[in-house]
Design a protein around this motif. Structure first.
Motif, PDB file in Angstrom:
ATOM      1  N   GLN A 125     -47.977   1.070  19.386  1.00 34.02           N
ATOM      2  CA  GLN A 125     -48.845   0.244  20.217  1.00 34.02           C
ATOM      3  C   GLN A 125     -49.600  -0.790  19.386  1.00 34.02           C
ATOM      4  OE1 GLN A 125     -51.773   2.516  22.332  1.00 34.02           O
ATOM      5  NE2 GLN A 125     -52.560   0.762  23.475  1.00 34.02           N
ATOM      6  N   LYS A 126     -50.124  -0.370  18.244  1.00 33.94           N
ATOM      7  CA  LYS A 126     -50.865  -1.293  17.386  1.00 33.94           C
ATOM      8  C   LYS A 126     -49.938  -2.273  16.670  1.00 33.94           C
ATOM      9  CE  LYS A 126     -54.690   1.905  16.481  1.00 33.94           C
ATOM     10  NZ  LYS A 126     -55.413   2.690  15.441  1.00 33.94           N
ATOM     11  N   ALA A 127     -48.771  -1.772  16.222  1.00 37.94           N
ATOM     12  CA  ALA A 127     -47.869  -2.621  15.437  1.00 37.94           C
ATOM     13  C   ALA A 127     -47.291  -3.770  16.251  1.00 37.94           C
ATOM     14  CB  ALA A 127     -46.737  -1.765  14.863  1.00 37.94           C
ATOM     15  N   PHE A 128     -47.005  -3.514  17.528  1.00 36.52           N
ATOM     16  CA  PHE A 128     -46.356  -4.532  18.355  1.00 36.52           C
ATOM     17  C   PHE A 128     -47.269  -5.095  19.440  1.00 36.52           C
ATOM     18  CE2 PHE A 128     -42.971  -1.805  16.698  1.00 36.52           C
ATOM     19  CZ  PHE A 128     -42.112  -2.742  16.156  1.00 36.52           C
ATOM     20  N   GLY A 129     -48.532  -4.700  19.448  1.00 40.20           N
ATOM     21  CA  GLY A 129     -49.479  -5.245  20.408  1.00 40.20           C
ATOM     22  C   GLY A 129     -49.138  -4.916  21.849  1.00 40.20           C
ATOM     23  N   LEU A 130     -48.749  -3.676  22.109  1.00 36.67           N
ATOM     24  CA  LEU A 130     -48.335  -3.267  23.444  1.00 36.67           C
ATOM     25  C   LEU A 130     -49.500  -2.626  24.184  1.00 36.67           C
ATOM     26  CD1 LEU A 130     -44.949  -1.564  22.444  1.00 36.67           C
ATOM     27  CD2 LEU A 130     -45.276  -3.914  23.226  1.00 36.67           C
ATOM     28  N   SER A 131     -49.381  -2.623  25.512  1.00 33.00           N
ATOM     29  CA  SER A 131     -50.386  -1.930  26.321  1.00 33.00           C
ATOM     30  C   SER A 131     -50.247  -0.422  26.191  1.00 33.00           C
ATOM     31  CB  SER A 131     -50.254  -2.347  27.792  1.00 33.00           C
ATOM     32  OG  SER A 131     -48.951  -2.043  28.285  1.00 33.00           O
ATOM     33  N   SER A 132     -49.029   0.028  25.930  1.00 33.92           N
ATOM     34  CA  SER A 132     -48.769   1.454  25.717  1.00 33.92           C
ATOM     35  C   SER A 132     -47.629   1.601  24.717  1.00 33.92           C
ATOM     36  CB  SER A 132     -48.398   2.138  27.039  1.00 33.92           C
ATOM     37  OG  SER A 132     -48.007   3.480  26.803  1.00 33.92           O
ATOM     38  N   GLY A 133     -47.804   2.516  23.759  1.00 37.82           N
ATOM     39  CA  GLY A 133     -46.747   2.749  22.771  1.00 37.82           C
ATOM     40  C   GLY A 133     -45.728   3.767  23.205  1.00 37.82           C
ATOM     41  N   ALA A 134     -45.924   4.371  24.381  1.00 38.68           N
ATOM     42  CA  ALA A 134     -44.952   5.337  24.905  1.00 38.68           C
ATOM     43  C   ALA A 134     -43.766   4.566  25.465  1.00 38.68           C
ATOM     44  CB  ALA A 134     -45.596   6.200  25.988  1.00 38.68           C
ATOM     45  N   CYS A 135     -42.698   4.469  24.704  1.00 38.81           N
ATOM     46  CA  CYS A 135     -41.587   3.610  25.070  1.00 38.81           C
ATOM     47  C   CYS A 135     -40.284   4.181  24.509  1.00 38.81           C
ATOM     48  CB  CYS A 135     -41.810   2.188  24.556  1.00 38.81           C
ATOM     49  SG  CYS A 135     -42.024   2.090  22.762  1.00 38.81           S
ATOM     50  N   LEU A 136     -39.195   3.454  24.758  1.00 34.38           N
ATOM     51  CA  LEU A 136     -37.885   3.884  24.302  1.00 34.38           C
ATOM     52  C   LEU A 136     -37.814   3.956  22.779  1.00 34.38           C
ATOM     53  CD1 LEU A 136     -34.930   4.598  24.941  1.00 34.38           C
ATOM     54  CD2 LEU A 136     -34.431   2.141  25.030  1.00 34.38           C
ATOM     55  N   LEU A 137     -38.463   3.033  22.089  1.00 35.63           N
ATOM     56  CA  LEU A 137     -38.438   3.039  20.624  1.00 35.63           C
ATOM     57  C   LEU A 137     -39.030   4.340  20.075  1.00 35.63           C
ATOM     58  CD1 LEU A 137     -37.973   1.670  17.895  1.00 35.63           C
ATOM     59  CD2 LEU A 137     -40.205   0.547  18.157  1.00 35.63           C
TER      60      LEU A 137
END
Length: 280
Positions: A125-137
């Protein structure tokens, strides 16, 4: 003893047949009612809506992409580690790495998910500036780590089983040690390495608990930074409250049947490839 061994083999085959028959009986009715095309190619999963929809294409694509990503990361790392342990490492270093691999294999999947949720998800989340880091990656990274013990253990055993005469003949012809490992030993252990890949794929595509905790568990079309739901997590998250005899529950059994067929097709594909290479 022959009879005992035969009975054990029959029991193993019997379990597979019973599971197959049960999944077919439980899953086919939902496919007939929903429609095979709508079920497999539909992009919306909303079983509790006023107008229910049972499309599992997002789950299928997510499982394929997640498993493929985990294999692309985990197989090279696991195979290189196995080569290092079997042919390069000194005994002390090999013992340390063996211990680490055994500990990695003994960690419960929920612990992988917990560590991923606490460390990996906020990091993405911090590295890519996302609203949520819960993702496919996040799911791919966790799965890649989880399949490492199977790949390392089976690949190392296969590499050690290659007759020493193969390597001695290669060295006698002037090949270096690394050339011998990659051009003689590794091809000779091809079937064992393929088995390791099959085990890794089965572990990746069949994992549920850790993935629920890091992938977001949302029925979206797959994207690397999108919250997604796998085939396994769809079953695990909804089976507890799907009423017995309902179309939703039958559809979940149909998802299990699709998952079972995926694993069978992967096994058949890899076995065919191995046989063709042996014939050539």
């Amino acid at each position: 003893m022959h009879t005992i061994f035969l009975l054990c083999g029959i029991v193993a085959v019997g379990f597979v047949l019973v599971i197959s028959v049960y999944l077919i009986i439980s899953g086919v009715p939902a496919m007939k009612e929903i429609g095979l095309t709508d079920f497999l190619l539909g992009q919306t999963w909303a079983p509790t809506a006023s107008d229910p929809s049972y499309g599992i294409l997002p789950f299928i694509l997510t499982s394929i992409y997640g498993t493929a990503g985990a294999v692309l990361i985990g197989v090279p790392i696991g195979l290189m580690t196995a080569i290092y342990l079997a042919k390069v490492a000194n005994p002390r270093m090999a013992a340390v790495i063996h211990t680490a691999v055994e500990l990695l294999a003994g960690i419960p999947s929920v612990v992988y998910g917990l560590v991923g949720m606490i460390v990996l998800v906020p990091g993405i989340q911090k590295a890519f500036g996302l609203s949520s880091g819960a993702c496919l990656l996040a799911a791919i990274v966790v799965l890649a780590i989880m399949i490492l013990p199977s790949i390392i253990s089976v690949s190392e055993t296969s590499l050690r089983a290659v007759p020493e005469g193969y390597e001695q003949a290669s060295l006698a012809l002037g090949a270096t040690h690394l050339e011998t490992v990659f051009r003689v030993t590794l091809p000779a252990a091809r079937s064992g390495v393929a088995t390791a890949v099959v085990l890794g794929v089965g572990r990746a595509i069949g994992e549920a608990m850790a993935i629920i905790m890091v992938a977001g568990n949302v029925a979206n079309m797959p994207g690397l930074f999108t919250s997604v739901r796998f085939l396994t997590t769809a079953i695990a998250s909804e089976m507890s409250y799907a009423s017995v005899g309902s179309l939703q529950r039958q559809a979940l059994f149909s998802i299990g049947l699709v998952l079972f067929l995926f694993i069978m097709l992967i096994n058949v594909f890899l076995n065919v490839c191995i046989k063709r290479k042996k014939e050539n």
